[in-house]
Design an enzyme around this catalytic site. Sequence first.
Site, short mmCIF file in Angstrom:
data_model
loop_
_atom_site.label_atom_id
_atom_site.label_comp_id
_atom_site.label_asym_id
_atom_site.label_seq_id
_atom_site.Cartn_x
_atom_site.Cartn_y
_atom_site.Cartn_z
CB THR A 145 -0.92 0.02 1.25
OG1 THR A 145 -1.57 1.28 1.35
CG2 THR A 145 -0.11 -0.20 2.52
CE1 TYR A 190 -3.82 -1.88 5.06
CE2 TYR A 190 -3.50 0.39 4.36
CZ TYR A 190 -3.72 -0.94 4.05
OH TYR A 190 -3.82 -1.34 2.74
#
Length: 353
Positions: free
Chosen positions: A127, A151
């Site tokens: 990501t 995250y």
Amino acid sequence: MERIIRPTVLVTGGAGYIGSHAVLALVDAGWTVAVIDDLSTGHRFAVPEGVAFYEGDIADDALLARIFREQAIGRGFGAIMHFAGSIVVPESVADPLKYYHNNTAKSRVLLEAAVRAGVPHFIFSSTAATYGMPDVSPVVEDTPRAPINPYGWSKLMTEQMLADVAAAHRLNYGALRYFNVAGADPAGRSGQATDGATHLIKVAVEAALGKRDHVSVFGTDYATPDGTGVRDYIHVSDLAAAHVLALEALIDAPGRSLILNCGYGRGFSVLEVLDALDRLTGRPVERRFEPRRAGDPAALVSDSSRLRTTLGWIPRHADLETILSHALAWEQILEAIRADCSSETLGARAVNG
């Protein structure tokens, strides 16, 4: 004519949004595919007929060993595409241990099982959150990684594990850092079906169809042309195609690993996205302007030149209106599914028929 034998690809999280599109891209390209998914957020109907499906946890060593054995993955043959994990940034802040468990600890178990079995190729769903709030735009792969939430850290930790394992074992990997994934399969076979999704385009399309009463716009005072945040949106099918190309590149060059940004290198603001959707539907959605959310950068746009030059990747859907129209079409499929009968029954018909 000699028949080319392609290795089986195990797709973790293959019943989820991005994973299911990767499955479709692999199947369309002639690969043999198997899927493991615990269906906590994925849907069984998203896995096409003819694809071996295993319901279970990627940290289940016994199940992984059985899959590798039954699908002939290992001993220098086969590959893993790893999509399984948790992805909601605010939730990661509220429950960091869930993210370090699901995204990092379970990835370690999967990676250990792959090494033990002799799986030679591993593609990881990473990501742009690994960059945090970069000072530069567009962002290149060598931009310093400085995640600002659990995250992003959970994904970066897995990237580091992959690099260390590749240095110690006969395994190469691709870490694909996604920017903002949106849209749906152009043929209507899959799309984002997660309840309570937080991605702008999913939220906006739901609002356009009356499933939400408004769209919140978080922050109007950024240093951007219209004051709202700018993001790089990539069509999920173009992203899936990049995964297939990355797999081919890993097989062709066993000693090479890849880290690649996945985006178009073009950003759109929140208001630009909403204006484009209004034009498509002719039904303007209500916008509610709210304060900035902590940790949201003003702009996050990729430099995807390495992806294009290394893999020869040429996107087919690099157009905001196309992304929105495919997302809208899929949302209407879901609307019909939920109105007519159970999502699992009719959903299977939409995917497989």
